[in-house]
Design a protein around this motif. Structure first.
Motif, PDB file in Angstrom:
ATOM      1  N   UNK A 131      31.993  -6.406   1.784  1.00 32.37           N
ATOM      2  CA  UNK A 131      32.954  -5.461   1.206  1.00 32.37           C
ATOM      3  C   UNK A 131      32.337  -4.108   0.903  1.00 32.37           C
ATOM      4  N   UNK A 132      31.054  -4.080   0.599  1.00 32.80           N
ATOM      5  CA  UNK A 132      30.403  -2.828   0.248  1.00 32.80           C
ATOM      6  C   UNK A 132      30.461  -1.814   1.398  1.00 32.80           C
ATOM      7  N   UNK A 133      30.604  -2.322   2.648  1.00 36.82           N
ATOM      8  CA  UNK A 133      30.647  -1.442   3.817  1.00 36.82           C
ATOM      9  C   UNK A 133      32.061  -0.968   4.171  1.00 36.82           C
ATOM     10  N   UNK A 134      33.084  -1.568   3.562  1.00 33.74           N
ATOM     11  CA  UNK A 134      34.462  -1.274   3.973  1.00 33.74           C
ATOM     12  C   UNK A 134      34.822   0.208   3.850  1.00 33.74           C
ATOM     13  N   UNK A 135      34.510   0.887   2.733  1.00 39.40           N
ATOM     14  CA  UNK A 135      34.861   2.306   2.659  1.00 39.40           C
ATOM     15  C   UNK A 135      34.180   3.147   3.729  1.00 39.40           C
ATOM     16  N   UNK A 136      33.035   2.680   4.194  1.00 41.14           N
ATOM     17  CA  UNK A 136      32.246   3.436   5.170  1.00 41.14           C
ATOM     18  C   UNK A 136      32.715   3.179   6.602  1.00 41.14           C
ATOM     19  N   UNK A 137      33.124   1.955   6.883  1.00 43.63           N
ATOM     20  CA  UNK A 137      33.408   1.561   8.265  1.00 43.63           C
ATOM     21  C   UNK A 137      34.876   1.261   8.537  1.00 43.63           C
ATOM     22  N   UNK A 138      35.636   0.915   7.502  1.00 48.94           N
ATOM     23  CA  UNK A 138      37.046   0.579   7.704  1.00 48.94           C
ATOM     24  C   UNK A 138      37.264  -0.921   7.767  1.00 48.94           C
ATOM     25  N   UNK A 139      38.458  -1.356   7.396  1.00 49.73           N
ATOM     26  CA  UNK A 139      38.741  -2.787   7.296  1.00 49.73           C
ATOM     27  C   UNK A 139      38.871  -3.476   8.647  1.00 49.73           C
ATOM     28  N   UNK A 140      38.990  -2.688   9.745  1.00 47.46           N
ATOM     29  CA  UNK A 140      39.106  -3.287  11.076  1.00 47.46           C
ATOM     30  C   UNK A 140      37.768  -3.397  11.793  1.00 47.46           C
TER      31      UNK A 140
END
Length: 447
Positions: free
Chosen positions: A77-86
């Motif tokens: 989850x820590x990467x979601x803002x950086x990479x996107x949920x897809x």
């Protein structure tokens, strides 16, 4: 048999998070000294996480026959803002495997020769901007090379105006988290508050939105005019299909392009900058690798990538300061025993790449740069794991090593550089990565 007690870090959670963010390697070295090769920490968000670094434990955990671990996207989850949920990194189970099967082929096979020529040409084009006698920062130079490779080879962007706009946006966006302090907005979720365009998170989000719009415009246009002979990665992904005949959605393509950018831009550039530092810091290494390169009858990309000493330099670079200090987090599916330590079901586990690579029993004098150790010995994937392991192993690792070797070879064969660092260069945090603190000052010598 009595179970051995696994120690937990005594410092408060907030202190652990700050220390691991601002001085990650010092934090880990101290943990290993005080707690050994298996311990619990609260330095990652709100989760208590088991850190392991003994190869036997890593082998037991990653053994596919055992099926001990799950690698859920929610653990990233820590990467979601950086990479996107897809992004492929956020997917679970079958969907994750489907995306891996679709994304992996463009980074292997016959198109690699074409990519190799492009990588060498782009390296030459960027290097030609250097002025003899002028000091430059190696990491910045390497980032310019790898950004151009990502945008042209992976994204397939040829139009100069669009290339320039996307390059500027992405460089500015990534620079927001390039310092240890800037990285806190990625690593400490409670700081992710949009307080307007001039707040750190507000500026970050607005730049990300502009990048999303540019990438989506590129995807939509490419869908309209994709040509079957196009070999860039985006074109190949658009043409590819899942087993059921469906292709990636536009949102999946966009988020996975961002994932490929983040996985293959700063990471590779940082590794190349470190390699240049070690090569020019030790003249005997420079002479040995240059002799190997000059021994080729032709600078063929595929022959270059098979050179043993150049390969050993790249491996030792990735060992001594791996750009990522941990593999992706996992969760135990059942209770297990690791060398007498009882691990409960549902435990978050993170194998530590850095601490494994620093083990004296595997790598004598681990702080010393010695490429020969990879000539004299073959290490298992549980002893040397710069690209992680298991189902979340970096799918671009073949391309990354290919690119790293070709950029180094092109520079070494065509340019005479000089290291301008007087004191040893220390590693520091740069976003999610570990990078040389000074960026490594070098100059192009006058011929």
């Amino acid at each position: 048999m009595t179970n051995k007690q696994i120690q937990k870090l005594k410092a408060p959670k907030f202190i652990q998070q700050i220390e691991s963010t601002l001085k990650p390697l010092e934090f880990l070295d101290r943990c290993a000294k005080n707690y050994g090769d298996i311990f619990f920490t609260n330095s990652f968000g709100d989760l208590e996480t088991l850190v392991v670094s003994h190869p036997q434990d890593i082998q037991e955990l990653f053994n596919p026959v055992n099926k001990i671990l799950d690698a859920p996207g929610t653990a990233n989850e820590i990467f979601k803002p950086h990479l996107g949920e897809n992004s492929i990194m956020m997917q679970d189970g079958e969907r994750h495997q489907k995306q891996r099967r679709l994304v992996m082929p463009p980074f292997h096979g016959e198109q690699m020769l074409s990519y190799g020529r492009q990588i060498c040409e782009i390296t030459q084009q960027v290097m030609q901007h250097l002025k003899p006698g002028e000091t430059f920062i190696a990491r910045d130079l390497c980032e310019e090379i790898t950004m151009t490779i990502i945008l042209k080879v992976v994204f397939g962007i040829e139009q100069q105006a669009r290339f320039q706009k996307l390059e500027n946006l992405m460089t500015t966006w990534l620079s927001l988290t390039s310092s240890p302090l800037g990285a806190t907005i990625l690593l400490l979720p409670f700081l992710q508050k949009d307080l307007g365009a001039w707040s750190p998170w507000g500026k970050y989000r607005r730049l990300r939105q502009q990048i999303d719009e540019q990438l989506m415009a590129e995807i939509l246009e490419r869908r309209q005019k994709v040509q079957l002979n196009s070999r860039d990665v985006l074109s190949l992904l658009i043409q590819a299909g899942y087993d059921d005949g469906e292709s990636m959605t536009n949102l999946e393509l966009r988020d996975n392009l961002l994932t490929l950018l983040n996985a293959g831009h700063e990471t590779t550039a940082t590794s190349i900058a470190w390699a240049l530092y070690w090569i020019y810091q030790q003249p005997e290494i420079y002479q040995k690798v240059l002799h190997e390169l000059q021994g080729l009858d032709t600078p063929d990309p595929l022959k270059i990538t098979q050179l043993p000493y150049l390969t050993a330099i790249c491996q030792e670079t990735l060992r001594i300061y791996p750009v990522s200090v941990f593999t992706f987090p996992r969760i135990t599916l059942r209770s297990i025993n690791l060398r007498g330590h009882h691990i409960a079901s549902g435990t978050y586990v993170m194998p530590c790449i850095y601490l494994t690579h620093q083990r004296e029993d595997l790598y004598p004098q681990p702080k010393k740069f010695q490429p020969e150790r990879f000539i004299n010995r073959k290490y298992s994937s549980y002893q040397f794991l710069p690209f992680g392991g298991g189902s979340r192993q970096c799918l671009g690792q073949v391309f990354a090593l290919f690119e790293m070797k070709l950029i180094l070879a092109t520079i070494l064969l065509n340019y005479q550089l000089k290291l301008e660092e007087v004191a040893p260069v220390a590693p520091t945090r740069r976003g999610f990565l570990i990078s040389p603190q000074s960026g490594i000052k070098m100059s192009l010598e006058r011929v």
